[in-house]
Design a protein around this motif. Structure first.
Motif, short mmCIF file in Angstrom:
data_model
loop_
_atom_site.label_atom_id
_atom_site.label_comp_id
_atom_site.label_asym_id
_atom_site.label_seq_id
_atom_site.Cartn_x
_atom_site.Cartn_y
_atom_site.Cartn_z
N ASP A 126 35.77 22.41 -10.59
CA ASP A 126 34.93 21.98 -11.71
C ASP A 126 34.42 20.55 -11.58
O ASP A 126 34.06 19.93 -12.58
CB ASP A 126 35.70 22.14 -13.03
N ARG A 127 34.37 20.03 -10.39
CA ARG A 127 33.91 18.66 -10.19
C ARG A 127 32.41 18.51 -10.34
O ARG A 127 31.91 17.40 -10.50
CB ARG A 127 34.37 18.11 -8.85
N GLY A 128 31.67 19.61 -10.25
CA GLY A 128 30.23 19.59 -10.49
C GLY A 128 29.38 19.14 -9.33
O GLY A 128 28.20 18.82 -9.52
N ASP A 129 29.95 19.13 -8.14
CA ASP A 129 29.23 18.65 -6.96
C ASP A 129 28.83 19.77 -6.01
O ASP A 129 28.52 19.51 -4.85
CB ASP A 129 30.08 17.63 -6.20
N GLY A 130 28.85 20.98 -6.47
CA GLY A 130 28.57 22.10 -5.60
C GLY A 130 29.85 22.73 -5.08
O GLY A 130 30.92 22.57 -5.67
N CYS A 131 29.74 23.43 -3.97
CA CYS A 131 30.89 24.13 -3.41
C CYS A 131 31.34 23.50 -2.10
O CYS A 131 30.63 23.58 -1.09
CB CYS A 131 30.55 25.60 -3.17
N PRO A 132 32.51 22.88 -2.10
CA PRO A 132 33.04 22.31 -0.87
C PRO A 132 33.41 23.40 0.14
O PRO A 132 33.65 24.55 -0.24
CB PRO A 132 34.29 21.56 -1.33
N SER A 133 33.48 23.02 1.40
CA SER A 133 33.84 23.97 2.43
C SER A 133 35.34 24.09 2.63
O SER A 133 35.84 25.16 2.98
CB SER A 133 33.18 23.58 3.76
N ALA A 134 36.05 23.01 2.39
CA ALA A 134 37.48 22.97 2.64
C ALA A 134 38.29 23.39 1.42
O ALA A 134 38.00 22.99 0.30
CB ALA A 134 37.91 21.57 3.08
N HIS A 135 39.32 24.17 1.66
CA HIS A 135 40.13 24.69 0.56
C HIS A 135 40.85 23.59 -0.21
O HIS A 135 41.14 23.76 -1.40
CB HIS A 135 41.13 25.72 1.09
N VAL A 136 41.14 22.47 0.44
CA VAL A 136 41.86 21.39 -0.22
C VAL A 136 41.05 20.76 -1.33
O VAL A 136 41.60 20.03 -2.16
CB VAL A 136 42.29 20.31 0.78
N ASN A 137 39.76 21.03 -1.39
CA ASN A 137 38.89 20.44 -2.40
C ASN A 137 38.69 21.33 -3.62
O ASN A 137 37.86 21.01 -4.47
CB ASN A 137 37.54 20.09 -1.78
N TYR A 138 39.43 22.41 -3.70
CA TYR A 138 39.38 23.28 -4.86
C TYR A 138 40.63 23.10 -5.71
O TYR A 138 41.75 23.12 -5.20
CB TYR A 138 39.25 24.75 -4.43
N ARG A 139 40.41 22.94 -6.99
CA ARG A 139 41.51 22.63 -7.89
C ARG A 139 42.30 23.86 -8.34
O ARG A 139 43.52 23.77 -8.57
CB ARG A 139 40.99 21.90 -9.13
N TYR A 140 41.63 24.97 -8.47
CA TYR A 140 42.24 26.14 -9.09
C TYR A 140 42.26 27.33 -8.14
O TYR A 140 41.27 27.63 -7.47
CB TYR A 140 41.48 26.51 -10.38
N TRP A 141 43.39 28.01 -8.13
CA TRP A 141 43.61 29.12 -7.21
C TRP A 141 44.30 30.29 -7.88
O TRP A 141 45.13 30.10 -8.78
CB TRP A 141 44.47 28.66 -6.03
N GLY A 142 43.96 31.47 -7.42
CA GLY A 142 44.68 32.65 -7.80
C GLY A 142 45.91 32.84 -6.92
O GLY A 142 46.17 32.07 -6.00
N GLN A 143 46.66 33.88 -7.21
CA GLN A 143 47.91 34.13 -6.49
C GLN A 143 47.70 34.80 -5.14
O GLN A 143 48.61 34.82 -4.30
CB GLN A 143 48.85 34.98 -7.35
N GLY A 144 46.53 35.35 -4.92
CA GLY A 144 46.22 36.03 -3.68
C GLY A 144 46.38 37.53 -3.80
O GLY A 144 47.23 38.03 -4.53
N THR A 145 45.55 38.25 -3.06
CA THR A 145 45.66 39.70 -2.98
C THR A 145 45.47 40.12 -1.53
O THR A 145 44.56 39.65 -0.85
CB THR A 145 44.64 40.39 -3.92
N GLN A 146 46.33 40.99 -1.06
CA GLN A 146 46.35 41.36 0.35
C GLN A 146 45.31 42.41 0.66
O GLN A 146 45.18 43.41 -0.05
CB GLN A 146 47.74 41.87 0.76
N VAL A 147 44.58 42.19 1.75
CA VAL A 147 43.63 43.17 2.27
C VAL A 147 44.05 43.51 3.69
O VAL A 147 44.17 42.62 4.54
CB VAL A 147 42.19 42.64 2.26
N THR A 148 44.27 44.77 3.95
CA THR A 148 44.66 45.23 5.28
C THR A 148 43.69 46.31 5.73
O THR A 148 43.51 47.32 5.05
CB THR A 148 46.09 45.79 5.28
N VAL A 149 43.08 46.09 6.89
CA VAL A 149 42.11 47.03 7.44
C VAL A 149 42.65 47.56 8.75
O VAL A 149 42.89 46.80 9.69
CB VAL A 149 40.74 46.37 7.66
N SER A 150 42.84 48.85 8.83
CA SER A 150 43.39 49.48 10.02
C SER A 150 42.27 50.02 10.90
O SER A 150 41.19 50.38 10.42
CB SER A 150 44.35 50.60 9.64
N SER A 151 42.56 50.10 12.20
CA SER A 151 41.58 50.61 13.16
C SER A 151 41.46 52.12 13.05
O SER A 151 42.38 52.82 12.62
CB SER A 151 41.98 50.22 14.58
#
Length: 125
Positions: free
Chosen positions: A100-125
């Motif tokens: 929410d810093r208002g400067d657009g979207c940074p490329s590096a994850h360290v510049n994001y303040r808020y995160w979800g818990q994560g959800t696993q995606v697995t793709v099999s051959s």
């Protein structure tokens, strides 16, 4: 505190599709950045797709261009990631992120303040 809750992960075969959703606990503002990152075991967390509503600007990693689509449902305060033509290399933990810093979207994850818990995606051959 802002809370992000992801859903929609799972296991699919190569060529299949998944749709990830991220519910935001507060209204998403026009100058917020919202997006998705992913991290596979032993690899860096990388930016998959981001969206900056103020400018209507989207970013997609080269590896997912043409296959993934990020979208924002303002009424539901939800950010989604439609993933088509999935490949085994797409397998990772996917995280919703916002800033929410208002400067657009940074490329590096360290510049994001808020995160979800994560959800696993697995793709099999």
């Amino acid at each position: 505190q802002v809370q992000l809750v992801e859903s929609g992960g799972g296991s699919v075969q190569a060529g299949g599709s998944l749709r990830l959703s991220c519910a935001n606990s507060r209204d998403i503002r026009n100058d917020d950045c919202v997006g998705w990152f992913r991290q596979a075991p032993g690899k860096e967390r990388e930016r998959v797709a981001t969206f900056y509503p103020k400018r209507g600007t989207t970013y997609y990693d080269d590896s997912v261009k043409g296959r993934f689509t990020i979208s924002l449902d303002i009424a539901k305060n939800t950010v989604s990631l439609q993933m088509n033509s999935l490949k085994p290399d797409d397998s990772a933990m996917y995280y919703c992120a916002a800033d929410d810093r208002g400067d657009g979207c940074p490329s590096a994850h360290v510049n994001y303040r808020y995160w979800g818990q994560g959800t696993q995606v697995t793709v099999s051959s």
